[in-house]
Every structure is written in C-alpha cells, then in structure tokens.
Design a protein around this motif. Structure first.
Motif, short mmCIF file in Angstrom:
data_model
loop_
_atom_site.label_atom_id
_atom_site.label_comp_id
_atom_site.label_asym_id
_atom_site.label_seq_id
_atom_site.Cartn_x
_atom_site.Cartn_y
_atom_site.Cartn_z
N VAL A 139 -37.76 -0.55 30.90
CA VAL A 139 -37.82 -0.53 32.36
C VAL A 139 -39.23 -0.10 32.79
O VAL A 139 -39.69 0.99 32.42
CB VAL A 139 -36.76 0.43 32.97
N LEU A 184 -31.26 0.22 39.76
CA LEU A 184 -31.57 -1.15 39.34
C LEU A 184 -30.32 -1.94 38.93
O LEU A 184 -30.39 -3.15 38.75
CB LEU A 184 -32.56 -1.11 38.16
N ASN A 225 -45.91 -5.64 37.02
CA ASN A 225 -44.53 -6.13 36.88
C ASN A 225 -43.50 -5.01 37.02
O ASN A 225 -42.41 -5.09 36.45
CB ASN A 225 -44.36 -6.83 35.54
N LYS A 262 -32.15 3.78 36.69
CA LYS A 262 -31.40 2.68 36.09
C LYS A 262 -30.17 2.31 36.93
O LYS A 262 -29.84 1.13 37.08
CB LYS A 262 -30.98 3.06 34.67
N GLY A 304 -40.94 -3.00 44.21
CA GLY A 304 -39.57 -3.10 43.73
C GLY A 304 -38.67 -2.10 44.42
O GLY A 304 -38.88 -1.73 45.57
N LYS A 305 -37.64 -1.67 43.71
CA LYS A 305 -36.78 -0.62 44.24
C LYS A 305 -37.56 0.70 44.30
O LYS A 305 -38.49 0.92 43.50
CB LYS A 305 -35.55 -0.44 43.35
N GLN A 336 -40.55 -2.71 38.07
CA GLN A 336 -39.23 -2.99 38.65
C GLN A 336 -38.83 -1.93 39.69
O GLN A 336 -38.02 -2.19 40.55
CB GLN A 336 -38.18 -3.03 37.53
N ILE A 337 -39.41 -0.76 39.55
CA ILE A 337 -39.02 0.36 40.41
C ILE A 337 -40.21 1.30 40.61
O ILE A 337 -41.10 1.39 39.75
CB ILE A 337 -37.83 1.13 39.80
#
Length: 626
Positions: free
Chosen positions: A544, A625, A517, A622, A571-572, A519-520
């Motif tokens: 995060v 995101l 999961n 951050k 992700g990113k 995010q980055i």
C-alpha cells in the motif's frame, strides 16, 4: 463652564442612543462629570493617537461606547458629528462596543473585566518601556473606567492583585459606583466592601461624589505611590428625570418624549447640540497634548534614544540566530525554550512569561531578569488575567509579548485570545502538554477538544509542530504574521522530521513523503506525524503506497489555493490527531482522533490504548481503502 460641558456631553450620548434606537445611555450620562474633569488631566494628542508617552484611557465597560465616541469627537480625534449620528450602524466608525478601528480607542475590551486587566497590562508595559528607555522618556499614566460588572468578574481580581503586588503607581482605576445592575440594585447579588478589597490588594483608595467638580478634580490631582482606585458615587442616567437612578436606563433608549423634556430641563436646545465654547474648551485640552508630544520627540532625540526606540517599533527579525535541531529527538516545549531565548537575545522588545509554569512550559528567558527591569513576567496562577495583560503589551506599541500555560488551561484564557484575534494583535500564546501525552495527570489535564475549538477562531494561527526543526520554521512564519499565533507543544520527545518532499511549513501543510501513485494520504500534526511516517513504512511492506503530510497550521493550509491542496492530498485521506480533530473532516475521508476524554497512565500506554500506534494507523488506512 464645567456643568455646561458635562451636560452637553451627557445629552450628546443620550442623543446617539436615541437615534440608533439601541444602546446604553445610563452609564455615559452618569459619567459625564468624570470625563469632563478627566479631559483636563489627560495627556494625549488627538492629532497623533499613537504618541508613545500619551496617557492611556481604557473604558472597561464597553457598553458605555457612546461616551467613548462623544469624548473622542469633542477632543478632536478623527470622528465627525456624522460619525456620532451613525452610532451602531453597519460600517460606521462608532460600533456598539469600542473597537481599535476607531481613532483614539486604546483597546477593544469586549467582555466585562477584560478592560481592567488590559489597563493593568498597559501600566505594566509602561514600566517595562521605562526600564528600556528611561523614566524620563516614559512617564505616562493609565486610567481605566470600570463598573460593578467589571469588578464582579474574576479577571479583575486576578489583575488588580498583580497590580498591587507590583505597586503600579501609574495606574488609576475609576469605579463608577452607581449601585445599579441590569436586574435592579446591585445588592441582589453583591454586597462586598470594595474599598477594603482593593486596600487588601495594595491599592490606595478614595471615595468621592462622582458629580462634584471639586471632589473629582482633587482626587485626580493626587500623586500616589501605589495603584489608585477612585470610587465615584454616581447616579445612573443623571439628568434623565423619571429614569434617573433606574436600572431601566441601563440598556435602552430613554424615549423621545422623556429625552426632550430632560434636555429642556438642562437648558439644551435641539438634538446633537454642542456649543462652540464647549467644543473649544474640550479641544483646547487636546491641543496641550500636541505641544507635549512635540517636546517629547525632541527629548527622545536629545537623549540619544531614537535608535533604540526605532528598533523596538520595527524589530529586525533577520538578526535572530536560530538554533539548529537537525537530526535531534526533542520535545517541542524544549526546542521552544531555545527558540524563545534566541529571539529574546536579538530583539529587545521580546518578552513574556508563564502562569507559574515556566519550568514546565520551558519559557524562562535565561539571564534576562524579571519585571519590571527584566523580560520575564511572572503572572502567578492567573491565566485569565495573563491573556488580557499580554494583549495590552501587544497593543502598547513597543513589544512582542508571549505568555504560556498548559494547553488544557487555554480554556481559562479564551476570552482574551478571542480579543487578541479580533484586534489582530501580534503576540504569541505558548501552550505545552498538548495531548493525552500528558499521561499520569489524567483526563482533567489532557486537552482533547481545545485544538479544534481554537482552530475555529478567526484570525488565530495555531501551530502544532512535529519536531524541533519544524518548530523553528513555525516561529519564522509566525513572526511575519500580523495576527496572534499559538504554539501547541509536546511534553514528550519527538523524532526529527525528514526534509520536505513538496511544500513547506509556511503553507500550513506539506508533504514529508510523496509517491505519484499513492493510494492514500496520512495527514497529521505534532507527535502524530511520527506515527504516520512509521505507519507508511508498514503499509509499504503490504504493497500500500501512502503519502505523509505534516500539517502544523490548519489556518495557513486553509488559505492555500485548490491546486496546492490537491497536490498535498492524494487519494483517500486519513487524518490522525490525538485530539477531537473534527475540522479535518473538511479534507479527510476519515479521522483517527479522540472521541472521549483521556485516561491516567503512562503516555506511551495511553497512545496505544486510544489507537495512536503505527499498527493501528496502518489498519485504519487499509480499512479506508476497503
């Protein structure tokens, strides 16, 4: 017969340029007598161009390529008359400048001066080979044809000074002194005493008429105890009537009308004319080499050197006892020192050296001795020549060479590195002090743009390992590549990397930390991998989820398929490198890199000053995101 052979060789070159409507007829026409005489001295086997104890003939002035191909055809190499007629055409065996894809071409010399340094390297490699196999097994010469342009380039001075220092008596440079440059007479920019220059460097020097059979043959017959320079006074475009001696004949066809008249004056009929007796005479010289090759094979067998020779030609990498760096904090230049010595202990053909920086590069092969009897090569402060000499060692056929300097000085080596990549030479460039981590020496010594520029070079594999353990894995991969590899190494200690979560070093980039999961993705190489691991921990405390990727080799990652890349980059993507890092924009949404030169100060202060801290990496993540 000598004059007939020289004339037919001369106008064969002119015909090639004329048919291509492109090329350089002047130098080949002026060197025809030199090549004809040299054909009688050269020990080579056109039927086995890779015979180890052959004489090497290097054309440093690669623009004289028509002469190279004409000589190879007449000598009996795997070139046809049709190949000569396809000179400079797409897909031909006879490109504009010589490349090693053409049978019989010893090395692709590229920019002027490279070939002189290559010839010095080949002569050094022969000395290294003789120390391993015996001077009764390896006793050939290295001949190099060069011109004013080669000798004006600084690399030739670097290399020849080293040749003189080592008294390379197997090296013969033949200087085509036609006193012509593209802009006119050489005196527009050059007036030095070449004879005095080379004598000061430790050469023996002869000055001859480069069109006189007796003078050429006498000069070539002399045995020397030092490297030998033959200054051959020649006329550019010899036999070209109105263009004889003119700079206009350097880089353009003679023109059909003038060429026809010149051939008529020389008694040559038709285009691409080679008489049967001329062809027989050239090929008879090559056939002597075939007999010498057979005798040499028997000599190697009788001397009991076959097993050693085979181990040099086909090194067994499975014999290497690799060092263990698990859990160690160590600078990659230090881990590299142990790796180099482990490889050297197992492979007799592994050798190399530094441009007077071995204590800093950590490249000394302990207890291995110095050139010529040992494995440590001392290049002095000669980065440019070092690169070309290392190329020659790699091309020689027996060795796996490396060379080393500070990463910022790789700029001085760039032409040689490019030629290594173009030729797919298996060699290793070791560049330490890899970033602003150089610290107090300041921006003049802190590489910023070098990493990106070298990654842009085709067929060069640039490794920037993040730990000692990763360094070992990079070397294991590099040894299996048929191309040059570069190792960009840290001065400062780096923490050990954790075990891979997915993928491996051989994929170029792999996951050190993975969450489904995420995010980055934080992507880095070298010392910045440690920063990203710490930043991911900071991000986790704020909820995060970040994956961390170590990318030691951009080129290997480029070659992976889409599914692998998509697994690695989730992700990113934020790339982090203490360099310009512009290449990462291909995969990253943003890059935390260097946009200026560095500063002078403590390394840890510089990393903080330029934003390479776990806290700033987390902050940038951050921001990315939102």
């Amino acid at each position: 017969m000598f004059n007939k052979m020289s004339n037919e060789l001369r106008f064969l070159c002119a015909d090639m340029v004329e048919k291509a409507n492109s090329g350089h007829p002047g130098a080949p026409m002026g060197l025809a007598e030199i090549i004809t005489a040299l054909s009688g001295n050269l020990r080579h086997n056109p039927k086995n161009p890779n015979w180890l104890n052959r004489d090497r003939l290097v054309f440093s002035g690669g623009h004289a390529s028509s002469l190279v191909y004409a000589f190879l055809y007449l000598s009996g190499y795997a070139l046809s008359m049709d190949d000569l007629k396809a000179f400079r055409q797409l897909g031909s065996k006879t490109p504009g400048h010589p490349e090693i894809t053409t049978p019989g071409v010893e090395i692709a010399t590229g920019p002027l001066g490279q070939g002189v340094a290559n010839a010095v390297g080949l002569a050094m490699a022969a000395k290294s080979a003789a120390s391993l196999l015996g001077d009764d097994i390896i006793n050939h010469k290295v001949y190099c044809l060069c011109g004013d342009g080669d000798l004006q380039e600084g690399i030739s001075y670097e290399a020849c000074a080293l040749a003189g220092h080592h008294r390379l008596d197997n090296l013969v440079l033949i200087y085509d002194s036609n006193r012509i440059t593209i802009e006119g007479d050489t005196n527009v920019a050059w007036s030095e005493n070449v004879k005095a220059r080379f004598e000061a460097q430790g050469f023996e020097v002869a000055i001859i008429n480069g069109h006189c059979e007796d003078e050429i043959k006498l000069a070539l017959s002399k045995q020397k105890e030092k490297p030998y320079l033959i200054i051959a006074n020649t006329v550019i475009a010899k036999g070209a009537l109105d263009l004889e001696g003119s700079h206009k004949a350097h880089g353009a066809p003679l023109g059909a009308e003038l060429l026809a008249k010149a051939k008529e004056a020389a008694g040559i009929k038709g285009d691409f004319s080679v008489s049967e007796d001329v062809l027989f005479a050239f090929r008879a010289m090559g056939e002597k080499g075939e007999l010498a090759n057979a005798k040499w094979d028997e000599q190697v067998k009788n001397a009991g050197k076959k097993e050693l020779l085979d181990s040099l030609l086909k090194p067994d990498f499975s014999k290497i006892s690799w060092p263990d760096f698990k859990g160690q904090k160590i600078a990659t230049r230090d881990s590299n020192h142990k790796i180099l010595n482990a490889i050297s202990a197992s492979l007799p053909g592994f050798l190399g050296g530094s441009a007077d920086l071995a204590p800093s590069n950590k490249t000394e092969l302990s207890g291995a001795g110095d050139f010529p009897a040992g494995k440590n090569l001392h290049f002095g402060i000669r980065e440019h020549a070092m690169g070309a000499i290392t190329n020659a060692y790699a091309r020689y056929g027996l060795f796996l060479p490396f060379c080393a300097t500070f990463f910022v000085f790789s700029d001085y080596m760039r032409a040689s590195v490019r030629m290594a990549a173009l030729m797919s030479l298996k060699e290793f460039f070791v560049w330490t002090h890899d970033s602003i981590g150089v610290g107090e020496d300041g921006p003049t010594h802190e590489p910023v743009e070098q990493l990106s520029s070298l990654r842009a070079m085709p067929n060069l594999f640039v490794f920037r390992p993040a730990s000692g353990e990763e360094n070992t894995l990079c070397w294991q991969k590099a040894l299996g590549l048929n191309a040059p590899s570069a190792f960009v190494l840290s001065r400062q200690g780096l923490e050990a990397t954790p075990e891979a979560a997915f993928g491996s070093v051989e994929n170029g980039a792999y996951l050190l930390k993975e969450s489904k999961n995420a995010q980055i993705t934080l992507l880095a190489s070298g010392s910045e991998v440690e920063l990203c691991l710490k930043a991911s921990d900071l991000l986790a405390k704020e909820g995060v989820v970040a994956n961390v990727v170590s990318a030691p080799c951009f080129e290997l990652f480029e070659s992976q398929d889409k599914s692998y890349k998509s697994r690695i980059l989730t992700g990113k993507v934020l790339a982090v490198e203490a360099a310009s890092g512009v290449e990462w924009y291909k995969y990253a949404d943003d890059v935390l890199g260097m946009s200026t030169f560095g500063e002078s100060g403590k390394a840890e202060k510089l990393f903080e000053h330029f934003g390479f801290s776990p806290e700033n990496v987390a902050k940038k993540a951050k921001e990315l995101l939102g």
